[in-house]
Write a protein that holds these residues in place. Sequence first.
Motif, PDB file in Angstrom:
ATOM      1  N   PRO A 263       0.807  -1.231   0.000  1.00 53.89           N
ATOM      2  CA  PRO A 263       0.000   0.000   0.000  1.00 53.89           C
ATOM      3  C   PRO A 263       0.832   1.269   0.000  1.00 53.89           C
ATOM      4  O   PRO A 263       1.930   1.317   0.575  1.00 53.89           O
ATOM      5  N   LYS A 264       0.298   2.277  -0.646  1.00 57.39           N
ATOM      6  CA  LYS A 264       0.877   3.611  -0.544  1.00 57.39           C
ATOM      7  C   LYS A 264       0.664   4.117   0.884  1.00 57.39           C
ATOM      8  O   LYS A 264      -0.238   3.682   1.595  1.00 57.39           O
ATOM      9  N   THR A 265       1.498   5.066   1.294  1.00 60.97           N
ATOM     10  CA  THR A 265       1.471   5.528   2.680  1.00 60.97           C
ATOM     11  C   THR A 265       0.102   6.036   3.103  1.00 60.97           C
ATOM     12  O   THR A 265      -0.415   5.660   4.163  1.00 60.97           O
ATOM     13  N   LYS A 266      -0.534   6.870   2.286  1.00 63.81           N
ATOM     14  CA  LYS A 266      -1.823   7.444   2.687  1.00 63.81           C
ATOM     15  C   LYS A 266      -2.887   6.369   2.828  1.00 63.81           C
ATOM     16  O   LYS A 266      -3.759   6.455   3.699  1.00 63.81           O
ATOM     17  N   ASP A 267      -2.822   5.331   1.997  1.00 67.48           N
ATOM     18  CA  ASP A 267      -3.794   4.244   2.099  1.00 67.48           C
ATOM     19  C   ASP A 267      -3.536   3.392   3.336  1.00 67.48           C
ATOM     20  O   ASP A 267      -4.476   2.968   4.020  1.00 67.48           O
ATOM     21  N   GLU A 268      -2.277   3.151   3.642  1.00 70.07           N
ATOM     22  CA  GLU A 268      -1.963   2.343   4.821  1.00 70.07           C
ATOM     23  C   GLU A 268      -2.379   3.053   6.104  1.00 70.07           C
ATOM     24  O   GLU A 268      -2.953   2.434   7.016  1.00 70.07           O
ATOM     25  N   LEU A 269      -2.113   4.344   6.186  1.00 72.29           N
ATOM     26  CA  LEU A 269      -2.444   5.092   7.388  1.00 72.29           C
ATOM     27  C   LEU A 269      -3.951   5.218   7.594  1.00 72.29           C
ATOM     28  O   LEU A 269      -4.409   5.447   8.717  1.00 72.29           O
ATOM     29  N   ALA A 270      -4.730   5.060   6.513  1.00 76.62           N
ATOM     30  CA  ALA A 270      -6.189   5.150   6.618  1.00 76.62           C
ATOM     31  C   ALA A 270      -6.844   3.789   6.831  1.00 76.62           C
ATOM     32  O   ALA A 270      -8.065   3.700   6.969  1.00 76.62           O
ATOM     33  N   SER A 271      -6.053   2.736   6.887  1.00 80.41           N
ATOM     34  CA  SER A 271      -6.601   1.381   6.945  1.00 80.41           C
ATOM     35  C   SER A 271      -6.954   0.963   8.368  1.00 80.41           C
ATOM     36  O   SER A 271      -6.378   1.453   9.345  1.00 80.41           O
ATOM     37  N   SER A 272      -7.875   0.020   8.457  1.00 76.34           N
ATOM     38  CA  SER A 272      -8.364  -0.448   9.754  1.00 76.34           C
ATOM     39  C   SER A 272      -7.683  -1.738  10.206  1.00 76.34           C
ATOM     40  O   SER A 272      -7.704  -2.079  11.386  1.00 76.34           O
ATOM     41  N   ALA A 273      -7.102  -2.476   9.280  1.00 77.27           N
ATOM     42  CA  ALA A 273      -6.441  -3.738   9.613  1.00 77.27           C
ATOM     43  C   ALA A 273      -5.322  -3.989   8.611  1.00 77.27           C
ATOM     44  O   ALA A 273      -5.325  -3.426   7.505  1.00 77.27           O
ATOM     45  N   TYR A 274      -4.370  -4.819   9.024  1.00 71.29           N
ATOM     46  CA  TYR A 274      -3.296  -5.167   8.092  1.00 71.29           C
ATOM     47  C   TYR A 274      -2.823  -6.589   8.332  1.00 71.29           C
ATOM     48  O   TYR A 274      -3.037  -7.184   9.394  1.00 71.29           O
ATOM     49  N   PHE A 275      -2.156  -7.128   7.309  1.00 69.18           N
ATOM     50  CA  PHE A 275      -1.519  -8.441   7.372  1.00 69.18           C
ATOM     51  C   PHE A 275      -0.105  -8.317   6.817  1.00 69.18           C
ATOM     52  O   PHE A 275       0.131  -7.546   5.889  1.00 69.18           O
TER      53      PHE A 275
END
Length: 222
Positions: A158-170
């Motif tokens: 993910p791009k930084t702005k998308d990652e920072l707006a995300s609710s969960a990650y793997f």
Amino acid sequence: MDETDQSIFSSLHCILSPISKATGSATFTLNDSLCTCLLNGPSELRQQQDSMNRLQVDITFQARPGTSNTNSTATKDKLIEQWLETLVHSSVLTEHYPRSQINIVMYEEQNLSGEATILACLCNTLCLTMLDANLPMKHAFAAVPIVQHPTKGLLSLPKTKDELASSAYFVFVFEITSHEILAMHASGPFDMKIMEQAISIAKPIAGQIFQFYRQELEKRLS
């Protein structure tokens, strides 16, 4: 190479052997995260350390300058070191190095993204360093970050702005031979269906990262 491959490769950059005095070293960039790793050894354990007939791995993780030093961050750093140590033990042919020690230092040089990207960046930097050191390995490994964006769904690398707006990650770590999962880390709310979808997205991305490894190693040998 199709457009998807080009997009993946544009997110990656590495330098092999940036630290000439180390046995192996690498600098790796994944989007807005940058890590450096150096490895020394294997070296023979001193007599007083020789309590086990196996390879000892000593990993030190150094967060980027300016990171607050609290009990919480210290605990997180320790967990990162343990996770990376597990990857080394699972991928190196440890029987080649009885009563030996490897010393690894991981540096977080830059992280404008979130935890998923920096964890994947650390894993891939570690693998490239082990390859640069010519350690006998069962298999190389590659880590892929996937985030759950509230409007865009699952996103890989993910791009930084998308990652920072995300609710969960793997973060999935795959081995090169059969692309089986060696390790994973997840955070945030998700269900098994989402995780299975994330795995199916991540697996072909891992294949492209392995291709990137090959290209960088071929450059070093040319």
